[in-house]
Design a protein around this motif. Structure first.
Motif, PDB file in Angstrom:
ATOM      1  N   TRP A   1     -13.308   4.725  -1.291  1.00  0.00           N
ATOM      2  CA  TRP A   1     -13.001   3.415  -0.717  1.00  0.00           C
ATOM      3  C   TRP A   1     -13.614   2.299  -1.530  1.00  0.00           C
ATOM      4  O   TRP A   1     -14.684   2.417  -2.103  1.00  0.00           O
TER       5      TRP A   1
ATOM      6  N   LEU B   1       0.820  -1.216   0.000  1.00  0.00           N
ATOM      7  CA  LEU B   1       0.000   0.000   0.000  1.00  0.00           C
ATOM      8  C   LEU B   1       0.853   1.264   0.000  1.00  0.00           C
ATOM      9  O   LEU B   1       0.534   2.254  -0.644  1.00  0.00           O
TER      10      LEU B   1
ATOM     11  N   LEU C   1     -10.602  -0.953   1.225  1.00  0.00           N
ATOM     12  CA  LEU C   1      -9.391  -0.186   0.967  1.00  0.00           C
ATOM     13  C   LEU C   1      -9.760   1.288   0.856  1.00  0.00           C
ATOM     14  O   LEU C   1     -10.626   1.666   0.074  1.00  0.00           O
TER      15      LEU C   1
ATOM     16  N   VAL D   1      -8.708   5.200   0.126  1.00  0.00           N
ATOM     17  CA  VAL D   1      -7.748   6.080  -0.542  1.00  0.00           C
ATOM     18  C   VAL D   1      -8.098   7.512  -0.148  1.00  0.00           C
ATOM     19  O   VAL D   1      -9.243   7.925  -0.291  1.00  0.00           O
TER      20      VAL D   1
ATOM     21  N   SER E   1     -11.808  11.571  -0.919  1.00  0.00           N
ATOM     22  CA  SER E   1     -11.614  10.215  -0.400  1.00  0.00           C
ATOM     23  C   SER E   1     -12.472   9.224  -1.172  1.00  0.00           C
ATOM     24  O   SER E   1     -13.512   9.584  -1.731  1.00  0.00           O
TER      25      SER E   1
ATOM     26  N   LEU F   1      -3.044   5.324   1.378  1.00  0.00           N
ATOM     27  CA  LEU F   1      -3.856   4.135   1.157  1.00  0.00           C
ATOM     28  C   LEU F   1      -3.844   3.315   2.430  1.00  0.00           C
ATOM     29  O   LEU F   1      -2.781   3.110   3.021  1.00  0.00           O
ATOM     30  N   SER F   2      -5.004   2.850   2.850  1.00  0.00           N
ATOM     31  CA  SER F   2      -5.018   2.049   4.068  1.00  0.00           C
ATOM     32  C   SER F   2      -6.172   1.053   4.022  1.00  0.00           C
ATOM     33  O   SER F   2      -7.116   1.206   3.253  1.00  0.00           O
ATOM     34  N   SER F   3      -6.050   0.043   4.844  1.00  0.00           N
ATOM     35  CA  SER F   3      -7.115  -0.962   4.907  1.00  0.00           C
ATOM     36  C   SER F   3      -8.130  -0.555   5.958  1.00  0.00           C
ATOM     37  O   SER F   3      -7.780  -0.014   7.002  1.00  0.00           O
TER      38      SER F   3
ATOM     39  N   VAL G   1      -7.552   9.148  -9.815  1.00  0.00           N
ATOM     40  CA  VAL G   1      -7.355   7.919  -9.039  1.00  0.00           C
ATOM     41  C   VAL G   1      -7.857   6.715  -9.832  1.00  0.00           C
ATOM     42  O   VAL G   1      -7.186   5.688  -9.942  1.00  0.00           O
TER      43      VAL G   1
ATOM     44  N   TYR H   1       2.144   1.893  -3.421  1.00  0.00           N
ATOM     45  CA  TYR H   1       1.056   2.354  -4.282  1.00  0.00           C
ATOM     46  C   TYR H   1       0.754   3.831  -4.020  1.00  0.00           C
ATOM     47  O   TYR H   1       0.539   4.607  -4.959  1.00  0.00           O
ATOM     48  N   ALA H   2       0.757   4.205  -2.755  1.00  0.00           N
ATOM     49  CA  ALA H   2       0.469   5.593  -2.413  1.00  0.00           C
ATOM     50  C   ALA H   2       1.500   6.516  -3.046  1.00  0.00           C
ATOM     51  O   ALA H   2       1.161   7.569  -3.599  1.00  0.00           O
TER      52      ALA H   2
END
Lengths: 333, 741
Positions: free
Chosen positions: A150, A77, A126, A128, A148, A110-112, A185, A80-81
């Protein structure tokens, strides 16, 4: 119609039977999945920490369906960010070279989101987030989130059980923020993970399901009115009709319609809507069934036909997402 | 052109060679499309020719100009200048023109107005040779031209940078360009050019110092910052100054007057095929139209997958060798594909393989489920999102058409249908009006894979039948044509599969047989009804018999234990057709449906034993043969035909018609489809007799007549008569002919 007798669980349901029967298994045409299993509401409701998902509530989210991501790796992640950040900067610079990893005006994270899943097969959601660095350039000041989005899957088993290794199924994508960022994105994800995004519109039929399902839900606190917005077609001037009902009345009506608690059939939804139409006709002599249902809002959530939803109640977040996941999957398959 | 040979004489460095090949290939591509364009616009041919001629004259004029020339109205140079301008704006200039014109522009022979006009018309039709640019730079160094022209030339160079065929020598001139920085007017343009040219080896302390000096003198200029930040990117240890992180646009838009002209020329030269052309070069041009970001019907350009470049473990899994992967952008020829096939990777977006034949070849070699799945998702979404008859007000029908066309071509290339396409057809056929993108959709039908999927009737046949019955005869013919292709594709694919896996045959064979049988029965049904709707149209009949020509080969040629006779509703209209082509085709079909041979075969092939042809098939076949022989040969059709839907009629009824020579009326002499031949034959054997005494054709002349018919191309009739008549009548042709008389 095939949807007659479709059974839904409440507040969340396993599968719409009215999707075209193209159950896919690995690119071959399979048999239609006629089994309508009734799965209890996701247990994740209990373990979910409302704090973590609170920011998802009370925002208007634009819906997209996304085909499975190819070679998406949860462990990368951070990379990717970095790449997405550089991509956004490069696009804004109109193609001039951009160094990867330097400080850019748009910060990407990026995070879960661990709590948003239904079945064992579902992947973690996920998130963003794009935030802009504050102009003051002082390191302490908070970055402001400008966009944002997701990706999530709640009981998306119909899709994920058929997909081989290296594919990640997160069929529902929700965005909040400027369309230009969505496009950046989205383009990056399309290029990087070979996936496709499509706007997810909600048909009037699905809207009526939503209003029926949500009208019957219990809410602890005083809820806002149940409102249905209809648009009258083929008029020179656009004409919208708003039909608001007291939530307790709506629930009382639904309780008389529904036969088996925990299940909804198309027939019940039809009866529910017909009652509302009849009532309206008695007072205003207007047949709402001839107009197009374009928006519904209840204390649980609101949804528009152009695919914009707002979820108001954290308790029903998984249920709403499950329904939306299902709609997204039927658009993909 | 004569000048191109001159250009080639110049020595090339070894490493240029492959690039030259490539550029030749590219040029070839453009020339091809130019040609095809010209063939489309034949009306413009002459104009183009004369334009080419005048351009050639102009170029040879400019090549020979020695002294300074003043430009006057109506003068010779004015005429040539006009020729160059108009050609450039319409077609672009050929590569060999650039050296001549750049020489003229930068040598200062003409006034600046002329030079400006020439520079502005330097639009490439294909590429710009590097040599011409190198020479131009040398002219720049001797400063024969004015500052304005220098500036305009640099802007031109920046705009055209991507069109220069190769750039090694330009990179070698880096120092020369760098030295121009001292000219304050040129500085911004030079910085931009250097920005395009800079490689890591170009960065050295001297140049950094020089740039910093300039910055100290001229202040913080964005173009200097751009170059400095690039230097810093390459050599962070050498450029120690901090540059502002906030980036604005570095360079002013220097597209000048050329960008629009180039786009126009490209579009005109490449025509509708521009999409695939640019894609194959990996340089998809951005669309001018604003569209949704997620729904552009642009097939992505093939580019290497960057997602996994940094990941070694992944690589080991994915590649068969430890070599580095071969960049897709460099894959241009088939030999390259063969040499690098072990270190190729599929592009980051699978959709791009559609327009890349080399990658389609590669796809044929690699049996990886994920590539099909990626393609399936992408194509499915594209088709649904852009489908012009499903989406209201979708104005991009032409684009959708060409997309369907591309998909179809790829299917033909792979000899295999895409499952996304199949699903798309099933979903949208019920909504289709049979008009929108007609030929594209019908062509896609032919690649629907044969599967055990039992609902093909409700998804394909039912909506298709509805459209078939309610549409024009031309639509009917097109549908039959597509279904013929479909049957052919199924049979071909199966033939390959049977060869490959004859052991596991029995499990799949019944499914295949059922699928094919269902298709043939469907076509039989719609054809029978269609013929009645269209009054036994000869055109429609022709397409129907075309389909059955494949059906009759199923058993003997494709080894399929399946024999299906054409329905009586087709057989009799064909037998009594007014048209000899259809009659001939029917004869051929009956000859190929050789049941006697089939029966013998059946006894030999043990493994086929479970598929016994029903007695009814034989019965129908025999009835048809009797009817045909009775009609065409023994003149006893009305007596002997025993098919329930046949021609049998009581003598009593026949006598009531009061037609003379009734019995003969459908034999090969009197048959309406054959009458033309018998009249011509009579004219040849008795040129003086104008009474057309058909009774003359008997005995020896009957045989002559047969020979005559065979020479007229009635091969189907020939093989039918030679094979069936002797068997059925158990008599020689001679006797049969006599018996009739």
């Amino acid at each position: 119609a095939p949807e007659d007798g479709a059974v839904r669980t409440l507040p969340s349901l396993r599968r719409l039977s009215r999707a075209l029967p193209f159950g896919r298994s690995h690119g071959r045409l399979g048999v239609s999945s006629s089994g309508r299993l009734i799965v209890p509401a996701p247990s994740s409701q209990e373990k979910a920490d409302p704090q973590k998902t609170a920011f998802l509530l009370r925002k208007a989210w634009t819906l997209y369906s996304v085909t499975p991501l190819y070679r998406f790796r949860r462990g990368r992640l951070r990379d990717y960010a970095r790449l997405l950040g550089a991509f956004i900067a490069a696009e804004k610079q109109k193609g001039l070279a951009v160094e990867v990893g330097v400080e850019l005006d748009i910060k990407v994270a990026l995070s879960s989101l661990a709590d948003l899943r239904g079945s064992e097969l579902d992947q973690d959601a996920l998130l963003v987030q794009l935030s802009s660095r504050s102009q003051a350039s002082s390191k302490n000041s908070e970055d402001k989130v400008v966009w944002s989005g997701w990706f999530c899957s709640v009981f998306g088993d119909d899709l994920s059980e058929n997909v081989p290794e290296h594919f990640t199924c997160l069929p529902l994508f929700l965005t909040h923020g400027a369309e230009s960022y969505t496009s950046l994105v989205g383009s990056w994800f399309q290029k990087t993970f070979d996936c496709c995004f499509r706007r997810l519109a909600i048909s009037p039929l699905n809207l009526s399901w939503m209003v029926a399902m949500w009208a019957g839900c219990k809410l602890d606190r005083a809820a806002s009115a149940v409102e249905l917005v209809f648009s009258v077609p083929r008029l020179a001037q656009p004409l919208d009709i708003s039909y608001a009902i007291h939530p307790e009345d709506a629930k009382a009506l639904w309780d008389t319609v529904q036969k088996t608690p925990g299940e909804i059939t198309q027939e019940e939804v039809d009866v529910f809507m017909d009652c509302l139409y009849a009532h309206f006709h008695r007072h205003f002599k207007i047949h709402l069934s001839a107009a197009k249902l374009v928006k519904v809002s209840t204390g649980i959530a609101s949804a528009q036909c152009d695919g914009i939803v707002k979820i108001l109640h954290s308790q029903y977040l998984p249920g709403v997402l499950m329904l939306l996941t299902e709609l997204a999957i039927s658009q993909i398959q | 052109m004569q000048r191109s040979s001159r250009a080639r004489k110049q020595p090339l460095h070894a490493h240029h060679k492959s690039q030259t090949d490539l550029s030749a290939w590219r040029k070839g591509g453009t020339i091809d499309s130019e040609k095809s364009l010209q063939s489309h616009q034949s009306a413009n041919d002459q104009k183009y020719d004369s334009q080419e001629e005048s351009l050639e004259q102009a170029l040879s004029y400019f090549e020979k100009v020695q002294d300074c020339v003043a430009l006057k109205k109506q003068s010779v140079p004015q005429k040539h200048l006009d020729a160059v301008e108009s050609t450039a704006l319409k077609q672009g200039l050929p590569p060999e023109g650039f050296e001549i014109l750049l020489n003229i522009v930068l040598s200062g022979k003409f006034a600046d107005t002329v030079n400006t006009r020439l520079l502005k018309s330097l639009i490439p039709a294909s590429v710009i040779p590097e040599d011409s640019v190198v020479k131009a730079v040398s002219w720049l160094c001797v400063s024969k031209c004015s500052g304005n022209i220098k500036l305009l030339f640099l802007k031109w160079l920046i705009t055209m940078f991507d069109y220069i065929d190769h750039k090694e020598q330009l990179h070698a001139l880096y120092g020369i360009f760098f030295s121009f920085l001292q000219d304050e007017r040129l500085c911004p343009c030079i910085c931009h050019l250097l920005y395009l040219l800079t490689r890591k080896e170009h960065v050295n302390p001297f140049r950094i110092r020089r740039l910093l000096e300039l910055q100290a003198r001229m202040g913080m200029q964005s173009y200097l910052q751009a170059l400095l930040s690039l230097y810093k990117l390459f050599c962070p240890e050498q450029v120690t100054i901090t540059l502002p992180g906030k980036m604005k646009t570095y360079f002013k838009n220097s597209d000048g007057p050329w960008k629009a002209a180039i786009t126009a020329v490209r579009q005109r030269n490449q025509g509708p095929s521009s999409l695939s052309q640019t894609l194959f070069l990996g340089t998809a041009q951005p669309r001018s139209r604003k569209r949704k970001w997620n729904a552009q019907l642009v097939i992505p350009a093939s580019s290497a997958n960057t997602n996994n470049l940094e990941d070694d473990r992944e690589k080991c899994f994915y590649l068969y060798s430890t070599n580095e992967s071969f960049p897709l952008e460099q894959l241009h020829t088939f030999p390259q594909l063969l040499q690098n096939i072990h270190r190729l990777e599929f592009p980051s977006q699978m959709g791009s393989v559609l327009t890349n034949p080399l990658l389609l070849h590669y796809m044929n070699c690699v049996k990886d489920e994920s590539i099909y799945l990626r393609l399936y998702y992408w194509m499915g979404q594209m088709l649904q999102e852009e489908c012009t008859w499903c989406m209201v007000d979708n104005p991009y029908e032409e684009e959708f058409k060409s997309f369907l066309e591309t998909v179809y071509k790829a299917e033909c290339f792979l000899q295999e249908g895409f499952s996304a396409c199949e699903e798309f057809l099933y979903k949208t056929l019920p909504l289709w009006d049979g008009f929108c993108c007609r030929s594209e959709v019908l062509r896609l039908l032919s690649w629907i894979p044969l599967s055990s999927f039992s609902d093909i009737k409700s998804y394909l046949y039912d909506p298709l039948a509805q459209l078939f019955f309610t549409s024009s005869i031309y639509f009917k013919c097109s549908v039959l044509e597509s279904l013929k292709e479909l049957l052919q594709n199924w049979l071909n694919c199966n033939a390959i599969q049977v060869d490959l896996e004859s052991s596991s045959l029995n499990t799949t064979l019944s499914g295949l047989v059922n699928g094919v049988a269902e298709l043939v029965r469907f076509v039989g049904w719609i054809s029978t009804v269609g013929l009645r709707l269209e009054n036994n149209s000869m055109l429609l009949l022709y397409f129907i018999l075309d389909f059955y020509e494949i059906v009759c080969d199923m058993y003997l040629k494709y080894n399929l234990p399946l024999l299906i006779m054409l329905p009586a509703g087709i057989f009799y209209p064909a037998l009594l057709s007014m048209d000899s082509v259809n009659l001939n085709q029917l004869c051929y079909i009956m000859y190929r449906t050789n049941l006697v041979a089939a029966k013998e075969n059946e006894l030999c092939k043990k493994k086929m034993l479970q598929f016994k042809f029903s007695d009814q098939t034989y019965q129908v076949y025999n009835q048809y043969i009797i009817a045909m022989v009775g009609c065409l040969w023994t003149s006893s059709a009305f007596q002997k035909d025993i098919h329930p839907q046949g021609l049998h009629m009581d003598d009593e009824l026949l006598s009531k018609t009061a037609v003379k020579e009734l019995r003969n009326s459908f034999n090969i002499v009197y048959h309406p489809a054959m009458m033309g031949y018998s009249i011509q034959f009579l004219q040849q054997i008795c040129p003086d007799d104008t009474t057309f005494n058909f009774k003359l054709i008997k005995g020896k002349k009957w045989n002559w007549y047969l020979e005559y018919l065979y020479t007229q191309g009635l091969k189907g009739l020939k093989v039918f008569i030679e094979s069936s008549i002797s068997r059925v009548s158990q008599a020689s042709c001679n006797k049969a002919g006599n018996a009739e008389a």
